[in-house]
Design an enzyme around this catalytic site. Structure first.
Site, PDB file in Angstrom:
ATOM      1  N   SER A 161     -14.637 -22.804 -11.534  1.00 57.03           N
ATOM      2  CA  SER A 161     -15.904 -23.490 -11.280  1.00 57.03           C
ATOM      3  C   SER A 161     -16.799 -22.670 -10.355  1.00 57.03           C
ATOM      4  CB  SER A 161     -15.639 -24.865 -10.664  1.00 57.03           C
ATOM      5  OG  SER A 161     -14.893 -25.647 -11.548  1.00 57.03           O
TER       6      SER A 161
ATOM      7  N   HIS B 123     -11.288 -26.783 -18.223  1.00 57.90           N
ATOM      8  CA  HIS B 123     -10.840 -28.146 -17.905  1.00 57.90           C
ATOM      9  C   HIS B 123     -10.853 -29.016 -19.167  1.00 57.90           C
ATOM     10  CE1 HIS B 123     -12.623 -27.212 -13.701  1.00 57.90           C
ATOM     11  NE2 HIS B 123     -11.323 -27.250 -13.550  1.00 57.90           N
TER      12      HIS B 123
ATOM     13  N   LYS C 223     -13.316 -27.496   0.513  1.00 59.51           N
ATOM     14  CA  LYS C 223     -14.364 -26.887  -0.310  1.00 59.51           C
ATOM     15  C   LYS C 223     -15.696 -27.590  -0.071  1.00 59.51           C
ATOM     16  CE  LYS C 223     -11.358 -25.487  -4.143  1.00 59.51           C
ATOM     17  NZ  LYS C 223     -11.017 -25.688  -5.568  1.00 59.51           N
TER      18      LYS C 223
HETATM   19  N1  COA Z   1     -10.017 -24.024 -16.472  1.00 53.81           N
HETATM   20  C1  COA Z   1     -10.927 -23.529 -15.640  1.00 53.81           C
HETATM   21  N2  COA Z   1     -10.824 -23.571 -14.304  1.00 53.81           N
HETATM   22  C2  COA Z   1      -9.732 -24.151 -13.813  1.00 53.81           C
HETATM   23  C3  COA Z   1      -8.731 -24.681 -14.612  1.00 53.81           C
HETATM   24  C4  COA Z   1      -8.890 -24.598 -16.004  1.00 53.81           C
HETATM   25  N3  COA Z   1      -7.995 -25.092 -16.844  1.00 53.81           N
HETATM   26  N4  COA Z   1      -7.765 -25.179 -13.825  1.00 53.81           N
HETATM   27  C5  COA Z   1      -8.161 -24.965 -12.565  1.00 53.81           C
HETATM   28  N5  COA Z   1      -9.346 -24.342 -12.565  1.00 53.81           N
HETATM   29  C6  COA Z   1     -10.092 -23.874 -11.387  1.00 53.81           C
HETATM   30  C7  COA Z   1     -11.071 -24.864 -10.852  1.00 53.81           C
HETATM   31  O1  COA Z   1     -12.325 -24.719 -11.455  1.00 53.81           O
HETATM   32  C8  COA Z   1     -11.088 -24.505  -9.394  1.00 53.81           C
HETATM   33  O2  COA Z   1     -11.996 -23.433  -9.215  1.00 53.81           O
HETATM   34  P1  COA Z   1     -12.785 -23.211  -7.844  1.00 53.81           P
HETATM   35  O3  COA Z   1     -11.759 -23.036  -6.765  1.00 53.81           O
HETATM   36  O4  COA Z   1     -13.567 -22.005  -8.129  1.00 53.81           O
HETATM   37  O5  COA Z   1     -13.635 -24.444  -7.635  1.00 53.81           O
HETATM   38  C9  COA Z   1      -9.676 -23.980  -9.115  1.00 53.81           C
HETATM   39  O6  COA Z   1      -9.145 -23.677 -10.372  1.00 53.81           O
HETATM   40  C10 COA Z   1      -8.695 -24.948  -8.512  1.00 53.81           C
HETATM   41  O7  COA Z   1      -9.268 -26.174  -8.387  1.00 53.81           O
HETATM   42  P2  COA Z   1      -8.671 -27.577  -8.770  1.00 53.81           P
HETATM   43  O8  COA Z   1      -7.807 -27.568  -9.953  1.00 53.81           O
HETATM   44  O9  COA Z   1      -9.828 -28.479  -8.841  1.00 53.81           O
HETATM   45  O10 COA Z   1      -7.730 -27.825  -7.563  1.00 53.81           O
HETATM   46  P3  COA Z   1      -8.052 -28.079  -6.043  1.00 53.81           P
HETATM   47  O11 COA Z   1      -7.243 -27.061  -5.339  1.00 53.81           O
HETATM   48  O12 COA Z   1      -9.486 -28.181  -5.703  1.00 53.81           O
HETATM   49  O13 COA Z   1      -7.454 -29.526  -5.856  1.00 53.81           O
HETATM   50  C11 COA Z   1      -5.752 -31.235  -6.004  1.00 53.81           C
HETATM   51  C12 COA Z   1      -6.177 -29.819  -6.299  1.00 53.81           C
HETATM   52  C13 COA Z   1      -6.866 -32.235  -6.211  1.00 53.81           C
HETATM   53  C14 COA Z   1      -4.659 -31.543  -7.001  1.00 53.81           C
HETATM   54  C15 COA Z   1      -5.182 -31.273  -4.559  1.00 53.81           C
HETATM   55  O14 COA Z   1      -6.147 -30.780  -3.662  1.00 53.81           O
HETATM   56  C16 COA Z   1      -4.770 -32.669  -4.136  1.00 53.81           C
HETATM   57  O15 COA Z   1      -3.817 -33.211  -4.638  1.00 53.81           O
HETATM   58  N6  COA Z   1      -5.482 -33.272  -3.190  1.00 53.81           N
HETATM   59  C17 COA Z   1      -5.193 -34.615  -2.673  1.00 53.81           C
HETATM   60  C18 COA Z   1      -4.531 -34.567  -1.309  1.00 53.81           C
HETATM   61  C19 COA Z   1      -3.050 -34.385  -1.468  1.00 53.81           C
HETATM   62  O16 COA Z   1      -2.357 -35.144  -2.091  1.00 53.81           O
HETATM   63  N7  COA Z   1      -2.568 -33.309  -0.852  1.00 53.81           N
HETATM   64  C20 COA Z   1      -1.177 -32.923  -0.907  1.00 53.81           C
HETATM   65  C21 COA Z   1      -0.956 -31.961  -2.039  1.00 53.81           C
HETATM   66  S1  COA Z   1       0.708 -31.389  -2.066  1.00 53.81           S
END
Ligand code: COA
Length: 156
Positions: A128, A17, A41
């Site tokens: 993560s 990140h 989550k």
């Molecule tokens: N390096 C390391 N890990 C990474 C990474 C990077 N560059 N990029 C992503 N990850 C990992 C994260 O650690 C996470 O791991 P985990 O699942 O083991 O915890 C995983 O990839 C994905 O997580 P994250 O990027 O935090 O995405 P998410 O799926 O939890 O949430 C949002 C994504 C916040 C963008 C999405 O849920 C959202 O927009 N929510 C708001 C509601 C909404 O608008 N919904 C409609 C969407 S169309």
């Protein structure tokens, strides 16, 4: 003024990140790292703790702010007057989900673009939840997360 939002769960922030944050900070005037409580989550750290860890980690970047939000990402991006949503792509496995999310967000908010940055190959395996697991079982996470996060994982 070009403003980007970098959203995610950040539970906790990893070096992967941080790589995306530092590169985004070079590309845009302002970056808002937006921490979300993802209802799908069960978080290890509270929103407050996650925001605090990112603030500490991102302190060297003056154009990076850290906030939390609830609700739709596109509503939050509009509220923040951000033109761009940034997402990191680690591997092909990320693509389907990210593609679907980018298209859905575009349908709801055509004026906001999603930017994808390829995660540095050094961090392409990181997530993560793996970091949490490795730390839980006493493994070495020193090359996976910023130093302040190692202590927090040990304490929490
Ligand atoms: N390096 C390391 N890990 C990474 C990474 C990077 N560059 N990029 C992503 N990850 C990992 C994260 O650690 C996470 O791991 P985990 O699942 O083991 O915890 C995983 O990839 C994905 O997580 P994250 O990027 O935090 O995405 P998410 O799926 O939890 O949430 C949002 C994504 C916040 C963008 C999405 O849920 C959202 O927009 N929510 C708001 C509601 C909404 O608008 N919904 C409609 C969407 S169309």
């Amino acid at each position: 003024m070009k403003r980007a939002i970098y959203p995610g769960s950040f539970d906790p922030i990893t070096n992967g990140h941080l790589d995306i944050i530092s590169r985004t900070a070079r590309l845009f005037d302002q970056v808002v790292v937006a921490v979300i409580r993802n209802p799908e989550k069960i978080p290890r750290f509270s929103l407050k703790q996650r925001v605090a860890m990112i603030k500490q980690t991102a302190a060297p970047f003056p154009n990076v702010a850290v906030e939390s939000f609830a609700g739709l990402l596109v509503d939050y991006a509009r509220e923040k007057k951000a033109q761009v949503i940034v997402r990191g792509l680690r591997a092909v496995s990320d693509f389907d989900y990210e593609f679907q999310m980018a298209l859905t967000n575009r349908k709801m908010a055509p004026e906001i673009e999603t930017f994808f940055l390829m995660t540095d190959y050094k961090y392409s395996y990181l997530s993560s939840s793996f970091v949490r697991q490795i730390s839980h079982f006493g493994g070495d996470i020193s090359e996976m997360v910023p130093p302040g996060v190692i202590d927090k994982l040990k304490q929490n």
